[in-house]
Design a protein around this motif. Structure first.
Motif, PDB file in Angstrom:
ATOM      1  N   ASP A  35       0.831  -1.203   0.000  1.00 17.41           N
ATOM      2  CA  ASP A  35       0.000   0.000   0.000  1.00 17.41           C
ATOM      3  C   ASP A  35       0.869   1.257   0.000  1.00 17.41           C
ATOM      4  O   ASP A  35       0.544   2.247  -0.660  1.00 17.41           O
ATOM      5  N   ASP A  36       1.980   1.207   0.733  1.00 18.21           N
ATOM      6  CA  ASP A  36       2.873   2.368   0.800  1.00 18.21           C
ATOM      7  C   ASP A  36       3.527   2.623  -0.560  1.00 18.21           C
ATOM      8  O   ASP A  36       3.609   3.777  -1.014  1.00 18.21           O
ATOM      9  N   GLU A  37       3.985   1.560  -1.218  1.00 21.71           N
ATOM     10  CA  GLU A  37       4.594   1.715  -2.540  1.00 21.71           C
ATOM     11  C   GLU A  37       3.587   2.227  -3.560  1.00 21.71           C
ATOM     12  O   GLU A  37       3.900   3.077  -4.400  1.00 21.71           O
ATOM     13  N   MET A  38       2.350   1.713  -3.483  1.00 21.73           N
ATOM     14  CA  MET A  38       1.312   2.161  -4.405  1.00 21.73           C
ATOM     15  C   MET A  38       0.992   3.631  -4.181  1.00 21.73           C
ATOM     16  O   MET A  38       0.775   4.391  -5.137  1.00 21.73           O
ATOM     17  N   ALA A  39       0.978   4.053  -2.918  1.00 20.94           N
ATOM     18  CA  ALA A  39       0.704   5.459  -2.601  1.00 20.94           C
ATOM     19  C   ALA A  39       1.807   6.358  -3.145  1.00 20.94           C
ATOM     20  O   ALA A  39       1.542   7.474  -3.619  1.00 20.94           O
ATOM     21  N   ARG A  40       3.048   5.885  -3.109  1.00 19.34           N
ATOM     22  CA  ARG A  40       4.164   6.688  -3.632  1.00 19.34           C
ATOM     23  C   ARG A  40       4.063   6.822  -5.152  1.00 19.34           C
ATOM     24  O   ARG A  40       4.371   7.868  -5.709  1.00 19.34           O
ATOM     25  N   ILE A  41       3.637   5.743  -5.808  1.00 26.10           N
ATOM     26  CA  ILE A  41       3.433   5.822  -7.260  1.00 26.10           C
ATOM     27  C   ILE A  41       2.277   6.766  -7.582  1.00 26.10           C
ATOM     28  O   ILE A  41       2.348   7.561  -8.517  1.00 26.10           O
ATOM     29  N   ASP A  42       1.208   6.697  -6.797  1.00 29.75           N
ATOM     30  CA  ASP A  42       0.076   7.610  -6.985  1.00 29.75           C
ATOM     31  C   ASP A  42       0.532   9.060  -6.907  1.00 29.75           C
ATOM     32  O   ASP A  42       0.043   9.927  -7.639  1.00 29.75           O
ATOM     33  N   ASP A  43       1.477   9.321  -6.013  1.00 27.43           N
ATOM     34  CA  ASP A  43       1.959  10.692  -5.830  1.00 27.43           C
ATOM     35  C   ASP A  43       2.760  11.169  -7.039  1.00 27.43           C
ATOM     36  O   ASP A  43       2.742  12.354  -7.375  1.00 27.43           O
ATOM     37  N   VAL A  44       3.481  10.236  -7.675  1.00 27.25           N
ATOM     38  CA  VAL A  44       4.305  10.594  -8.837  1.00 27.25           C
ATOM     39  C   VAL A  44       3.451  10.724 -10.100  1.00 27.25           C
ATOM     40  O   VAL A  44       3.575  11.686 -10.865  1.00 27.25           O
ATOM     41  N   ILE A  45       2.589   9.733 -10.326  1.00 28.46           N
ATOM     42  CA  ILE A  45       1.732   9.747 -11.524  1.00 28.46           C
ATOM     43  C   ILE A  45       0.432  10.441 -11.144  1.00 28.46           C
ATOM     44  O   ILE A  45      -0.566   9.814 -10.832  1.00 28.46           O
ATOM     45  N   SER A  46       0.468  11.761 -11.150  1.00 29.36           N
ATOM     46  CA  SER A  46      -0.584  12.536 -10.508  1.00 29.36           C
ATOM     47  C   SER A  46      -1.540  13.222 -11.467  1.00 29.36           C
ATOM     48  O   SER A  46      -2.412  13.962 -11.038  1.00 29.36           O
ATOM     49  N   ALA A  47      -1.384  13.018 -12.772  1.00 26.67           N
ATOM     50  CA  ALA A  47      -2.247  13.750 -13.696  1.00 26.67           C
ATOM     51  C   ALA A  47      -2.573  12.926 -14.934  1.00 26.67           C
ATOM     52  O   ALA A  47      -1.794  12.079 -15.360  1.00 26.67           O
ATOM     53  N   ARG A  48      -3.745  13.195 -15.485  1.00 23.86           N
ATOM     54  CA  ARG A  48      -4.132  12.647 -16.773  1.00 23.86           C
ATOM     55  C   ARG A  48      -4.162  13.772 -17.790  1.00 23.86           C
ATOM     56  O   ARG A  48      -4.310  14.942 -17.429  1.00 23.86           O
ATOM     57  N   ARG A  49      -4.046  13.400 -19.047  1.00 21.42           N
ATOM     58  CA  ARG A  49      -4.107  14.387 -20.111  1.00 21.42           C
ATOM     59  C   ARG A  49      -4.986  13.869 -21.236  1.00 21.42           C
ATOM     60  O   ARG A  49      -4.824  12.745 -21.691  1.00 21.42           O
ATOM     61  N   LYS A  50      -5.921  14.693 -21.670  1.00 16.95           N
ATOM     62  CA  LYS A  50      -6.808  14.342 -22.773  1.00 16.95           C
ATOM     63  C   LYS A  50      -6.139  14.718 -24.099  1.00 16.95           C
ATOM     64  O   LYS A  50      -5.534  15.779 -24.200  1.00 16.95           O
ATOM     65  N   VAL A  51      -6.262  13.836 -25.085  1.00 14.46           N
ATOM     66  CA  VAL A  51      -5.682  14.076 -26.407  1.00 14.46           C
ATOM     67  C   VAL A  51      -6.771  13.844 -27.450  1.00 14.46           C
ATOM     68  O   VAL A  51      -7.287  12.735 -27.570  1.00 14.46           O
ATOM     69  N   LYS A  52      -7.117  14.877 -28.183  1.00 11.68           N
ATOM     70  CA  LYS A  52      -8.171  14.774 -29.183  1.00 11.68           C
ATOM     71  C   LYS A  52      -7.706  13.951 -30.389  1.00 11.68           C
ATOM     72  O   LYS A  52      -6.514  13.874 -30.693  1.00 11.68           O
ATOM     73  N   ARG A  53      -8.671  13.356 -31.095  1.00 12.79           N
ATOM     74  CA  ARG A  53      -8.394  12.585 -32.301  1.00 12.79           C
ATOM     75  C   ARG A  53      -7.586  13.415 -33.305  1.00 12.79           C
ATOM     76  O   ARG A  53      -7.833  14.597 -33.491  1.00 12.79           O
ATOM     77  N   LYS A  54      -6.588  12.794 -33.899  1.00  8.72           N
ATOM     78  CA  LYS A  54      -5.691  13.383 -34.890  1.00  8.72           C
ATOM     79  C   LYS A  54      -4.733  14.423 -34.291  1.00  8.72           C
ATOM     80  O   LYS A  54      -4.024  15.111 -35.025  1.00  8.72           O
ATOM     81  N   THR A  55      -4.700  14.501 -32.960  1.00  7.76           N
ATOM     82  CA  THR A  55      -3.786  15.423 -32.282  1.00  7.76           C
ATOM     83  C   THR A  55      -2.579  14.655 -31.760  1.00  7.76           C
ATOM     84  O   THR A  55      -2.702  13.510 -31.320  1.00  7.76           O
ATOM     85  N   ALA A  56      -1.419  15.283 -31.799  1.00  9.09           N
ATOM     86  CA  ALA A  56      -0.190  14.628 -31.341  1.00  9.09           C
ATOM     87  C   ALA A  56      -0.023  14.754 -29.829  1.00  9.09           C
ATOM     88  O   ALA A  56      -0.196  15.839 -29.265  1.00  9.09           O
ATOM     89  N   LEU A  57       0.310  13.661 -29.208  1.00  9.34           N
ATOM     90  CA  LEU A  57       0.706  13.680 -27.796  1.00  9.34           C
ATOM     91  C   LEU A  57       2.100  14.275 -27.678  1.00  9.34           C
ATOM     92  O   LEU A  57       2.397  15.061 -26.790  1.00  9.34           O
ATOM     93  N   PHE A  58       2.975  13.889 -28.601  1.00 10.07           N
ATOM     94  CA  PHE A  58       4.295  14.512 -28.732  1.00 10.07           C
ATOM     95  C   PHE A  58       4.763  14.346 -30.158  1.00 10.07           C
ATOM     96  O   PHE A  58       4.240  13.518 -30.914  1.00 10.07           O
ATOM     97  N   ARG A  59       5.737  15.161 -30.554  1.00  5.83           N
ATOM     98  CA  ARG A  59       6.275  15.154 -31.906  1.00  5.83           C
ATOM     99  C   ARG A  59       7.764  14.828 -31.885  1.00  5.83           C
ATOM    100  O   ARG A  59       8.462  15.100 -30.906  1.00  5.83           O
ATOM    101  N   SER A  60       8.234  14.271 -32.987  1.00  4.45           N
ATOM    102  CA  SER A  60       9.657  13.991 -33.135  1.00  4.45           C
ATOM    103  C   SER A  60      10.458  15.278 -32.964  1.00  4.45           C
ATOM    104  O   SER A  60      10.111  16.326 -33.519  1.00  4.45           O
ATOM    105  N   GLY A  61      11.525  15.206 -32.177  1.00  7.88           N
ATOM    106  CA  GLY A  61      12.376  16.364 -31.942  1.00  7.88           C
ATOM    107  C   GLY A  61      12.038  17.128 -30.685  1.00  7.88           C
ATOM    108  O   GLY A  61      12.846  17.943 -30.218  1.00  7.88           O
ATOM    109  N   GLU A  62      10.860  16.884 -30.101  1.00  8.10           N
ATOM    110  CA  GLU A  62      10.483  17.584 -28.875  1.00  8.10           C
ATOM    111  C   GLU A  62      11.255  17.030 -27.678  1.00  8.10           C
ATOM    112  O   GLU A  62      11.635  15.863 -27.638  1.00  8.10           O
ATOM    113  N   LYS A  63      11.447  17.867 -26.698  1.00  6.79           N
ATOM    114  CA  LYS A  63      12.146  17.494 -25.473  1.00  6.79           C
ATOM    115  C   LYS A  63      11.382  16.387 -24.753  1.00  6.79           C
ATOM    116  O   LYS A  63      10.160  16.436 -24.629  1.00  6.79           O
ATOM    117  N   PHE A  64      12.111  15.400 -24.296  1.00  6.62           N
ATOM    118  CA  PHE A  64      11.509  14.276 -23.576  1.00  6.62           C
ATOM    119  C   PHE A  64      11.362  14.633 -22.095  1.00  6.62           C
ATOM    120  O   PHE A  64      12.336  14.995 -21.437  1.00  6.62           O
TER     121      PHE A  64
END
Length: 249
Positions: A35-64
């Motif tokens: 439970d403690d490890e899962m809570a720590r992961i929850d704290d790190v992965i803290s957001a969702r992002r919506k991506v519309k159809r035909k829209t790029a989540l990221f592009r080649s050359g963009e900063k990782f």
């Protein structure tokens, strides 16, 4: 009008997320965490992002900046070929992770484009890296994800280098159904979110060849096709197409 946020970072509309309550947890997170490890992961992965159809989540050359666990929807990854055309390198669905291409040189080497309205969980890579050094199961899981990508790329190389058109399409359909079944969907029915053109780009086939092969499979009673809806009627016959040296995916 304000400028959109960088593709690798969550925007103000990102939604708070908890991996511990996610139905896809078994697909993109390691099992057996405390439970403690899962809570720590929850704290790190803290957001969702919506991506519309035909829209790029990221592009080649963009900063990782981050890896992305797909919560809903389907993406394609693609690169620009020498002749200027988009070359599809993969299709990713819910429970899979995209963005691994950016780890090597701290920048993305491909585009990731949503094929339908989608949603991803943002995994800031610096924080994930720090946590994986403390949570052994997470580090092992990331290594497995990377290894799976290497195996997949080898499978694609085999697919493009040794298989006939019929084998390529049969392998593609069986692979899609297998992945969807692991997510609780039908073992025989699927909706193709990608176009025939995109399938051809991925399989190294011309559009006409893809369409002709779909028609042949339908005429021989192996599948039923209605626009983008496909039903696998005879799985064994599709598998039989691959039952020869080099016929695996």
């Amino acid at each position: 009008m304000s400028n959109p946020p960088p593709a690798g970072r969550p925007d103000r509309e990102s939604i708070k997320v908890a991996c511990s309550n996610c139905s896809l947890r078994e697909l993109c997170m390691p099992m057996g965490l405390s439970d403690d490890e899962m809570a720590r992961i929850d704290d790190v992965i803290s957001a969702r992002r919506k991506v519309k159809r035909k829209t790029a989540l990221f592009r080649s050359g963009e900063k990782f900046h981050a890896l992305y666990a797909i919560r809903t929807g389907v993406f394609k990854t693609c690169v620009v070929a020498e002749d200027g055309r988009d070359q599809v390198t993969g299709f990713q669905m819910a429970g899979e992770i995209v963005g691994l291409d950016g780890i090597v040189n701290d920048q993305h080497t491909c585009d990731a484009v949503a094929l339908e309205d989608s949603e991803v969980c943002v995994m800031p890579f610096d924080r994930i890296g720090e946590l994986s050094r403390e949570v052994g199961a997470l580090q092992h899981h990331l290594h497995r994800v990377m290894s799976r990508e290497i195996v997949r790329e080898h499978g694609v190389m085999l697919l493009l280098g040794t298989m006939r058109a019929e084998e390529r399409l049969a392998a593609f359909l069986l692979n899609l159904v297998q992945r969807l079944q692991a997510r609780g969907f039908s073992r025989s029915e699927l909706v193709l979110r990608m176009t025939r053109q995109e399938i051809g780009s991925y399989l190294g086939l011309k559009l006409e060849t893809v369409s002709r092969t779909f028609s042949r499979f339908a005429e021989e009673g192996m599948i039923e096709v209605h626009q983008r809806h496909v039903r696998i009627v005879d799985t064994q016959r599709l598998k039989a197409i691959l039952a020869q040296p080099g016929g695996s995916f």
